[in-house]
Enzyme design. Structure first.
Site, PDB file in Angstrom:
ATOM      1  CB  ALA A   1      -0.856  -0.020   1.262  1.00 37.41           C
TER       2      ALA A   1
ATOM      3  N   GLY B   1       0.561  -5.062   0.772  1.00 37.03           N
ATOM      4  CA  GLY B   1      -0.660  -5.010  -0.052  1.00 37.03           C
ATOM      5  C   GLY B   1      -0.439  -5.575  -1.433  1.00 37.03           C
TER       6      GLY B   1
ATOM      7  CD  GLU C   1      -2.582  -7.520   2.652  1.00 36.61           C
ATOM      8  OE1 GLU C   1      -3.144  -7.840   3.728  1.00 36.61           O
ATOM      9  OE2 GLU C   1      -2.308  -6.338   2.337  1.00 36.61           O
TER      10      GLU C   1
ATOM     11  CD  GLU D   1       1.703  -5.867   5.291  1.00 36.11           C
ATOM     12  OE1 GLU D   1       0.986  -5.839   4.280  1.00 36.11           O
ATOM     13  OE2 GLU D   1       2.514  -6.789   5.508  1.00 36.11           O
TER      14      GLU D   1
HETATM   15  N1  T1G Z   1       4.685   3.365  -0.064  1.00 37.23           N
HETATM   16  C1  T1G Z   1       5.174   4.579  -0.414  1.00 37.23           C
HETATM   17  N2  T1G Z   1       6.476   4.806  -0.814  1.00 37.23           N
HETATM   18  C2  T1G Z   1       7.262   3.740  -0.877  1.00 37.23           C
HETATM   19  C3  T1G Z   1       6.822   2.434  -0.522  1.00 37.23           C
HETATM   20  C4  T1G Z   1       5.464   2.267  -0.107  1.00 37.23           C
HETATM   21  N3  T1G Z   1       4.963   1.071   0.225  1.00 37.23           N
HETATM   22  N4  T1G Z   1       7.864   1.595  -0.674  1.00 37.23           N
HETATM   23  C5  T1G Z   1       8.901   2.348  -1.106  1.00 37.23           C
HETATM   24  N5  T1G Z   1       8.557   3.620  -1.235  1.00 37.23           N
HETATM   25  C6  T1G Z   1       9.399   4.728  -1.708  1.00 37.23           C
HETATM   26  C7  T1G Z   1      10.583   5.008  -0.788  1.00 37.23           C
HETATM   27  O1  T1G Z   1      10.241   5.866   0.248  1.00 37.23           O
HETATM   28  C8  T1G Z   1      11.588   5.618  -1.753  1.00 37.23           C
HETATM   29  O2  T1G Z   1      11.207   6.965  -1.935  1.00 37.23           O
HETATM   30  C9  T1G Z   1      11.316   4.885  -3.057  1.00 37.23           C
HETATM   31  O3  T1G Z   1       9.996   4.329  -2.936  1.00 37.23           O
HETATM   32  C10 T1G Z   1      12.270   3.758  -3.321  1.00 37.23           C
HETATM   33  O4  T1G Z   1      12.284   2.915  -2.181  1.00 37.23           O
HETATM   34  C11 T1G Z   1      -2.714  -3.006   3.354  1.00 37.23           C
HETATM   35  C12 T1G Z   1      -0.991  -1.585   4.809  1.00 37.23           C
HETATM   36  C13 T1G Z   1      10.253  -2.239  -2.105  1.00 37.23           C
HETATM   37  C14 T1G Z   1      12.121  -3.376  -0.995  1.00 37.23           C
HETATM   38  O5  T1G Z   1       6.621  -2.330   3.807  1.00 37.23           O
HETATM   39  O6  T1G Z   1      10.678  -2.359   1.596  1.00 37.23           O
HETATM   40  O7  T1G Z   1       0.963  -2.771   2.293  1.00 37.23           O
HETATM   41  O8  T1G Z   1      13.189   8.049  -0.955  1.00 37.23           O
HETATM   42  O9  T1G Z   1      14.653   3.417  -1.519  1.00 37.23           O
HETATM   43  O10 T1G Z   1      15.932   0.000  -1.613  1.00 37.23           O
HETATM   44  O11 T1G Z   1      -1.471  -4.729   4.165  1.00 37.23           O
HETATM   45  O12 T1G Z   1      11.131   0.166  -0.674  1.00 37.23           O
HETATM   46  O13 T1G Z   1      13.057   7.706  -3.405  1.00 37.23           O
HETATM   47  O14 T1G Z   1      11.518   9.350  -2.284  1.00 37.23           O
HETATM   48  O15 T1G Z   1      13.323   1.595  -0.363  1.00 37.23           O
HETATM   49  O16 T1G Z   1      15.023  -0.624  -3.887  1.00 37.23           O
HETATM   50  C15 T1G Z   1       4.070  -2.820   3.023  1.00 37.23           C
HETATM   51  C16 T1G Z   1       8.188  -1.077   1.713  1.00 37.23           C
HETATM   52  C17 T1G Z   1       3.394  -1.493   3.065  1.00 37.23           C
HETATM   53  C18 T1G Z   1       7.559  -2.399   1.638  1.00 37.23           C
HETATM   54  C19 T1G Z   1      12.526  -1.384  -2.484  1.00 37.23           C
HETATM   55  N6  T1G Z   1       5.219  -2.741   2.145  1.00 37.23           N
HETATM   56  N7  T1G Z   1       9.216  -0.863   0.721  1.00 37.23           N
HETATM   57  O17 T1G Z   1      13.697  -1.068  -1.817  1.00 37.23           O
HETATM   58  O18 T1G Z   1      14.073   1.303  -2.738  1.00 37.23           O
HETATM   59  S1  T1G Z   1       2.044  -1.534   4.204  1.00 37.23           S
HETATM   60  C20 T1G Z   1       6.421  -2.484   2.632  1.00 37.23           C
HETATM   61  C21 T1G Z   1      10.410  -1.519   0.777  1.00 37.23           C
HETATM   62  C22 T1G Z   1       0.837  -2.428   3.397  1.00 37.23           C
HETATM   63  C23 T1G Z   1      -1.343  -3.565   3.465  1.00 37.23           C
HETATM   64  C24 T1G Z   1      -0.379  -2.736   4.207  1.00 37.23           C
HETATM   65  C25 T1G Z   1      11.438  -1.108  -0.236  1.00 37.23           C
HETATM   66  C26 T1G Z   1      11.536  -2.043  -1.454  1.00 37.23           C
HETATM   67  P1  T1G Z   1      12.301   8.059  -2.165  1.00 37.23           P
HETATM   68  P2  T1G Z   1      13.658   2.324  -1.607  1.00 37.23           P
HETATM   69  P3  T1G Z   1      14.795  -0.121  -2.547  1.00 37.23           P
END
Ligand code: T1G
Length: 691
Positions: free
Chosen positions: A63, A102, A105, A125
């Site tokens: 998400a 998400g 999911e 999460e």
């Molecule tokens: N939402 C918004 N921005 C995100 C994002 C996300 N989920 N994931 C990454 N970014 C932005 C990040 O801030 C950065 O921005 C750019 O993308 C590149 O990321 C309903 C509620 C995928 C392994 O926890 O673990 O889903 O600094 O530098 O090293 O159940 O990003 O360039 O402006 O990290 O290649 C669950 C989170 C969400 C995964 C890539 N998902 N992301 O790593 O790049 S909660 C996560 C990561 C959810 C549902 C629930 C990593 C990555 P900027 P990066 P990377």
């Protein structure tokens, strides 16, 4: 701007592609067109099946975290998942990169999943202080079984495509042509004429779940939660999936999600998520600055720090030339490294083959000339300026042009050492934390003349070896140790005035720290602080006396605490209590009742105040960098978001008011509020130095 969602056709199979760089987060501007696409495909008779794919480097990585805390715009993720499940024709997710949160999911909403061999799949999460809120805790156990789902969701650690196939999470793994093979898979399913079964209706793996085994595993995992709510909530929600009808369990999941996402712990952990990404953005080092290639690293000193740093690089895939003064010292250092790897093999976290491969990546040497082919040379020798300069004098003679030179000093003036190398533009501090092969933090100390591409290289190589790099300026103790000094300045006075070591440490562990200051002294060894104090002409009446009595902590079985027969469990020692009373009498200090709040005000508040001074001086570029240092290097509880974030929850006004009180009472500088903190008390927000 490209369209966030597009539909293509391969005959009777539709391919829906999401394109929302950089990580295809499920932002509102993706959800809306995706719902429209699914509705259209559901009602299109010529479509027999669909593939859900993503453009760019990864499948949906979750998400959109930036939308949390804002009013949720419809459609929500769960509506999209319901639309996929009721499409009435097979939907196949084509997964590459990372299908996370998400994103996974959404893929669980599809009837089938085809993954690229290099893909990773997970529900992380819990690392954001929440739980999967799009049905992940209810659908995943139906595919991989209760225990595997529990482990995946409570740990938040993604699994490989191979592991996913073995556990039934994906239906096929392909080496290449992912979308084409997913289309073929969908076509085959459509042709089979068999109704596509939604994951929500697949109950065979949960029907007769062994709840006793589940609860035992959940209890084990809960022990590691360390005061964090999300891991326990995750287990509760997966258990609901085993005991309640699907819709009821999903509704409960939403309720738990709503509670957690509004809580301070999740706000703190989401702050840390973005803080880690912000820390990589360094003023003056733009995305256009190209890092230098680092193919081999030279490390001088194979002691505790040098050996740990060498392991960190080899574990990160970079071979190391490890240099020591003598063969004997070298063998001792390599012996420790080998032992560490053997422990990992015995724990099953490393194979014998991998151990052999890593040991082969070390080139031991006692000859500085062997450093001539190193792209980065790091000194990890005794913490003495003259020794450092002597070593860099010898490095200077052999280092190739363009090689980066670095010191692992914890305190000394990086600019003074840099000047002794006659190539200060290639020089910086790389301050690792012990054990350096484990601790995540890497303080990158930017010298006055350090070139931008040298900083860019340190950031890139730091990330490559799995560290959280934070760039800091030159001052005594940089960010971490300087603030540690402020946090510890009142620990002895608190004892003399009436607190006990156990009472102070309990305030810290109740707050969520792994241990309190006195337990940490005993672990690190009181003799280290003693040596430093003597070198600086400083005194700590209680610790010095204990050291004079040979009480150095765990390594001598007694320090601030007693450690019965080699155990690591600290036991309060009446002898220490008597010593404290005796010293207080000697100093004419009347002992009194000391409250936990007073302990917080005289240790945490000076820590935060020092952080504000560091921001004022520009030693740290932003408050969140300081939080990164403390969470990744000093065990500050992640559920509190780091000292500067926690200060915003505690209230800057309250902190300044109490600092003023203690400053008036003690006259000590550590309590004199920084101007930046006073401003924050007025505005409610701590301005970053860069602002
Ligand atoms: N939402 C918004 N921005 C995100 C994002 C996300 N989920 N994931 C990454 N970014 C932005 C990040 O801030 C950065 O921005 C750019 O993308 C590149 O990321 C309903 C509620 C995928 C392994 O926890 O673990 O889903 O600094 O530098 O090293 O159940 O990003 O360039 O402006 O990290 O290649 C669950 C989170 C969400 C995964 C890539 N998902 N992301 O790593 O790049 S909660 C996560 C990561 C959810 C549902 C629930 C990593 C990555 P900027 P990066 P990377």
């Amino acid at each position: 701007m490209t369209e966030a969602v597009t539909i293509a056709r391969d005959g009777e199979i539709a391919i829906v592609t999401i394109d929302n760089p950089p990580v295809n987060a499920m932002s509102f501007h993706v959800r809306e067109p995706l719902m429209a696409a699914l509705t259209a495909l559901r009602d299109e008779p010529s479509v027999a099946g669909m593939v859900l794919a993503c453009a760019g480097r990864t499948f949906v990585a979750g998400a959109d975290i930036t939308e949390f805390g804002k009013p949720m715009q419809q459609p929500e993720l769960r509506d999209l998942i319901a639309a996929l499940e009721t499409l009435g024709k097979p939907a196949v997710a084509a997964i590459h990169g990372t299908a996370l949160g998400g994103g996974l999911e959404l893929a669980l909403g599809c009837h089938f999943r085809v993954a690229e061999a290099s893909a990773k799949l997970g529900l992380p999460e819990v690392k954001l202080g929440i739980l999967p809120g799009g049905g992940g805790t209810v659908r995943l156990p139906r595919l991989v079984g209760p225990l595997k789902a529990l482990d995946m969701i409570v740990s938040g650690t993604p699994i490989s495509a191979k592991d996913a196939l073995a556990n039934g999470l994906v239906d096929a793994v392909v080496e290449s042509d992912l979308v084409a093979k997913a289309v073929a898979f969908a076509r085959e399913q459509a042709k089979s004429g068999k109704p596509a079964v939604a994951v929500r209706d697949r109950n065979e793996l949960i029907a007769h779940a062994d709840l006793a085994a589940f609860d035992a595993r959940a209890a084990e995992l809960a022990k590691k939660a360390r005061g964090l709510e999300a891991p326990v909530a995750c287990a509760e929600s997966v258990r609901n999936a085993l005991t309640l009808p699907f819709d009821e369990a999903q509704t409960k999941e939403r309720e738990i999600f709503a509670k957690l996402v509004a809580g301070d712990q999740s706000k703190a952990q989401r702050h840390l998520f973005f803080a880690e990404r912000e820390a990589a953005k360094v003023p003056g080092v733009g995305k256009d600055v190209k890092p230098r290639d680092i193919a081999r690293v030279g490390i001088i000193g194979a002691g505790t720090m040098g050996g740990g740093i060498a392991m960190a690089f080899v574990n990160g895939g970079i071979p190391v030339t490890l240099l020591e003064m003598s063969r004997e010292a070298l063998d001792r250092g390599l012996g420790t490294i080998e032992k560490n790897y053997a422990i990992s093999v015995s724990r099953g976290s490393l194979t014998e083959e991998a151990k052999a491969k890593r040991m082969a990546a070390f080139t031991p040497s006692t000859d500085y000339a062997d450093l001539a082919n190193c792209d980065l040379i790091i000194e990890a020798v005794f913490e003495e300026m003259s020794v450092k300069k002597e070593v860099f004098g010898r490095i200077k003679a052999v280092a190739k042009p363009g090689a980066i030179l670095a010191t692992n000093t914890s305190y000394l003036d990086v600019n003074e050492i840099a000047a002794s190398t006659s190539r200060p533009q290639d020089f910086l501090g790389l301050h690792f934390f012990s054990p350096a092969n484990v601790m995540k933090l890497l303080e990158i100390v930017r010298g006055a003349k350090t070139a931008p591409d040298v900083l860019a290289t340190a950031l890139a190589v730091g990330k490559k070896i799995g560290k959280v790099p934070v760039v800091v300026g030159v001052c005594h103790g940089f960010v971490g140790n300087r603030m540690l000094g402020a946090r510890g300045a009142e620990t002895e006075p608190l004892l003399l005035e009436g607190a006990t070591p156990h009472q102070v440490d309990k305030v810290f562990t109740d707050f969520g720290w792994p241990m309190g200051p006195f337990q940490m002294w005993d672990l690190a060894g009181l003799d280290i602080g003693w040596r430093n104090r003597k070198a600086q002409g400083k005194k700590a009446i209680i610790a010095d006396t204990l050291c004079e009595q040979g009480r150095f902590g765990q390594k001598t079985g007694r320090g601030m605490y007693l450690y019965e027969s080699g155990s690591r469990t600290p036991t309060p020692d009446p002898e220490v209590a008597a010593l404290i009373e005796e010293k207080a009498k000697e100093l004419g200090i009347e002992r009194r009742e000391i409250s936990s709040q007073e302990i917080i005000e005289r240790t945490f508040y000076p820590l935060i105040n020092e952080g504000a001074k560091i921001l004022e001086e520009g030693i740290a570029a932003r408050a969140s960098d300081i939080d990164m240092v403390w969470v990744n290097g000093y065990g500050f509880p992640i559920g509190k978001g780091g000292p500067m974030f926690w200060a915003s929850l505690e209230g800057f006004g309250k902190i300044v008011e109490r600092l003023d009180y203690w400053h008036a009472r003690t006259g000590k500088d550590i309590f004199k509020p920084a101007e930046l903190l006073r401003k924050a008390a007025e505005t409610g927000k701590l301005a970053d130095a860069a602002a």
